[in-house]
Design an enzyme around this catalytic site. Structure first.
Site, mmCIF file in Angstrom:
data_model
loop_
_atom_site.group_PDB
_atom_site.id
_atom_site.type_symbol
_atom_site.label_atom_id
_atom_site.label_comp_id
_atom_site.label_asym_id
_atom_site.label_seq_id
_atom_site.Cartn_x
_atom_site.Cartn_y
_atom_site.Cartn_z
ATOM 1 N N LYS A 52 5.086 10.097 -34.809
ATOM 2 C CA LYS A 52 5.256 8.825 -35.540
ATOM 3 C C LYS A 52 4.498 8.880 -36.870
ATOM 4 O O LYS A 52 5.010 8.451 -37.904
ATOM 5 C CB LYS A 52 4.786 7.649 -34.668
ATOM 6 N N GLN A 96 0.519 2.431 -28.463
ATOM 7 C CA GLN A 96 1.247 3.411 -27.655
ATOM 8 C C GLN A 96 1.047 3.124 -26.158
ATOM 9 O O GLN A 96 -0.077 2.939 -25.697
ATOM 10 C CB GLN A 96 0.764 4.834 -28.006
ATOM 11 N N ASP A 119 7.810 -2.402 -32.394
ATOM 12 C CA ASP A 119 8.379 -1.839 -31.161
ATOM 13 C C ASP A 119 9.451 -2.758 -30.562
ATOM 14 O O ASP A 119 10.235 -2.319 -29.717
ATOM 15 C CB ASP A 119 7.276 -1.676 -30.105
HETATM 16 N N1 GUN Z 1 5.569 4.975 -24.943
HETATM 17 C C1 GUN Z 1 6.741 5.623 -24.769
HETATM 18 N N2 GUN Z 1 7.668 5.177 -25.647
HETATM 19 C C2 GUN Z 1 7.059 4.228 -26.400
HETATM 20 C C3 GUN Z 1 7.498 3.411 -27.477
HETATM 21 O O1 GUN Z 1 8.645 3.449 -27.926
HETATM 22 N N3 GUN Z 1 6.562 2.568 -27.990
HETATM 23 C C4 GUN Z 1 5.306 2.494 -27.495
HETATM 24 N N4 GUN Z 1 4.458 1.613 -28.060
HETATM 25 N N5 GUN Z 1 4.863 3.227 -26.496
HETATM 26 C C5 GUN Z 1 5.748 4.098 -25.956
#
Ligand code: GUN
Length: 280
Positions: A52, A96, A119
Site C-alpha cells: 500500500k 490494517q 477502506d
Molecule cells: N486486511 C486484509 N485486507 C484488508 C483490507 O483491505 N483493509 C484492511 N484495513 N485490512 C485488511
C-alpha cells in the site's frame, strides 16, 4: 478455453489514470495523505502494508506509517485514530486488519471518520452503499466491478451468484452488482444445493475462503468466474478458491490467482484516497 481477466494489467491502467489525476490535483494545490496503521508484526499484514505504501509513492500520495507494538492498548489506538480524524492534512485512514485479540476491531472501524474511511468498512459507508448513495466502497468488490467493466463484460440484467457473505467482500459485492442492475444471489455455508445455485450464474464470484473449492460442477458453460481467494499450496505456489484447471475449460472468462482480483484491491484503495479529496 476461457479468456483470462488480467487484473495486473487493469490495475496498472487504473493506477496510471490516478497518477495523472493526482498530478492535476497537485497543480491546484491539493495534496493527498493516507495514514496507514499497523499494530504488531503479522508477516502477511507487513507485506500488504508495504504494498500500500509503495502504491501511494508511485501515484503521488503521501503516506504516513504508524507501526505500533503488539501491546498497544485499545485506548491508545483509538486516541491515535481520533487525532488523525482531527488532522486537516490527513485525508484517509487505514488500520490494517486483523488487529491483536485484545483490541475490538469493530470499535476501531467505527471510530475512523466516515469522511476518511478509505477502506469502506465504517457502518455509515456500508449503509450508504446499501441505499445507493455516495460513500466509500470496500476495495475488493469495487475492484471486481472494474475488472468486469474494463473487460467488456456486461452486468446489467445478468444472473450473478456470490459465494461468501463477509462484510468486506460478499455483502458489498451483492450491493454493487445490484446497483449495476444484476439479479443477485448471495450463498453461504448454509445454502442448500450450492452447486445448483452456483450453476445458475452468468457471473460467479467466489469468496468462500477455501482452496480450490469450486470445481467444474459449480459452473455453467460459458459463465464468467471471478476468484477472490488466495492460498499458499504445499509446493509454494498460490491458488484461489476456484479449481482453475477444472473450471477454465468451461468458463468464458476467468481471473487467475495470482494476477486477478488481488492487484485490484490496492488500485481501488488508491482510487478511494483520490475520492477523499474530491469530496472534501
Ligand atoms: N486486511 C486484509 N485486507 C484488508 C483490507 O483491505 N483493509 C484492511 N484495513 N485490512 C485488511
Amino acid at each position: 478455453m476461457a479468456a483470462l481477466i488480467d487484473g495486473k494489467k487493469i490495475s496498472a491502467e487504473i493506477k496510471e489514470e490516478l497518477k495523472e489525476q493526482v498530478a492535476r490535483l497537485k497543480e491546484q494545490g491539493k495534496e493527498i495523505t493516507l495514514a496507514v496503521i499497523q499494530v504488531g508484526q503479522d508477516p502477511a499484514s507487513t507485506v500488504y502494508v508495504g504494498n500500500k505504501k509503495k502504491a501511494c509513492a508511485y501515484i503521488g500520495i503521501r503516506s504516513l506509517a504508524y507501526e505500533l507494538p503488539e501491546e498497544t492498548t485499545q485506548e491508545e489506538l483509538l486516541e491515535l485514530v481520533r487525532s488523525l480524524n482531527a488532522r486537516e492534512d490527513v485525508n484517509g485512514i487505514l488500520c490494517q486488519l486483523p488487529l491483536p485479540g485484545h483490541i475490538d476491531e469493530d470499535k476501531v472501524i467505527r471510530t475512523i471518520s466516515p469522511k476518511k474511511d478509505v477502506d469502506g468498512f465504517h457502518p455509515e459507508s456500508v449503509g450508504l452503499l446499501s441505499i445507493g448513495q455516495k460513500g466509500f466502497v470496500s476495495c475488493t468488490p469495487a475492484g471486481i466491478i472494474q475488472l468486469l467493466k474494463r473487460s467488456g463484460i456486461s452486468i446489467d440484467g445478468k444472473e450473478c451468484v456470490v459465494i461468501g457473505r463477509s462484510n468486506i467482500v460478499g455483502k458489498p459485492m451483492g450491493m454493487l452488482l445490484l446497483r449495476e442492475n444484476a439479479t443477485v444471489t448471495i450463498c453461504h455455508s448454509h445454502t442448500e444445493n450450492l452447486k445448483e445455485v452456483a450453476r445458475r450464474a452468468d457471473i460467479l464470484i467466489v469468496a468462500i475462503g477455501q482452496r480450490k473449492y469450486v470445481t467444474a460442477e459449480y459452473v455453467k458453460e460459458g459463465a464468467v468466474v471471478i476468484d477472490v481467494g488466495m492460498h499458499r499450496q504445499e509446493n509454494g505456489k498460490l491458488c484461489g478458491d476456484v479449481d482453475f484447471d477444472s473450471v477454465e475449460p468451461i468458463a468464458s472468462a476467468i481471473t487467475p490467482v495470482p494476477g486477478g482480483v488481488g492487484p485490484m484491491t490496492i488500485a481501488m484503495l488508491m482510487n478511494n484516497c483520490v475520492e477523499s479529496v474530491l469530496d472534501a
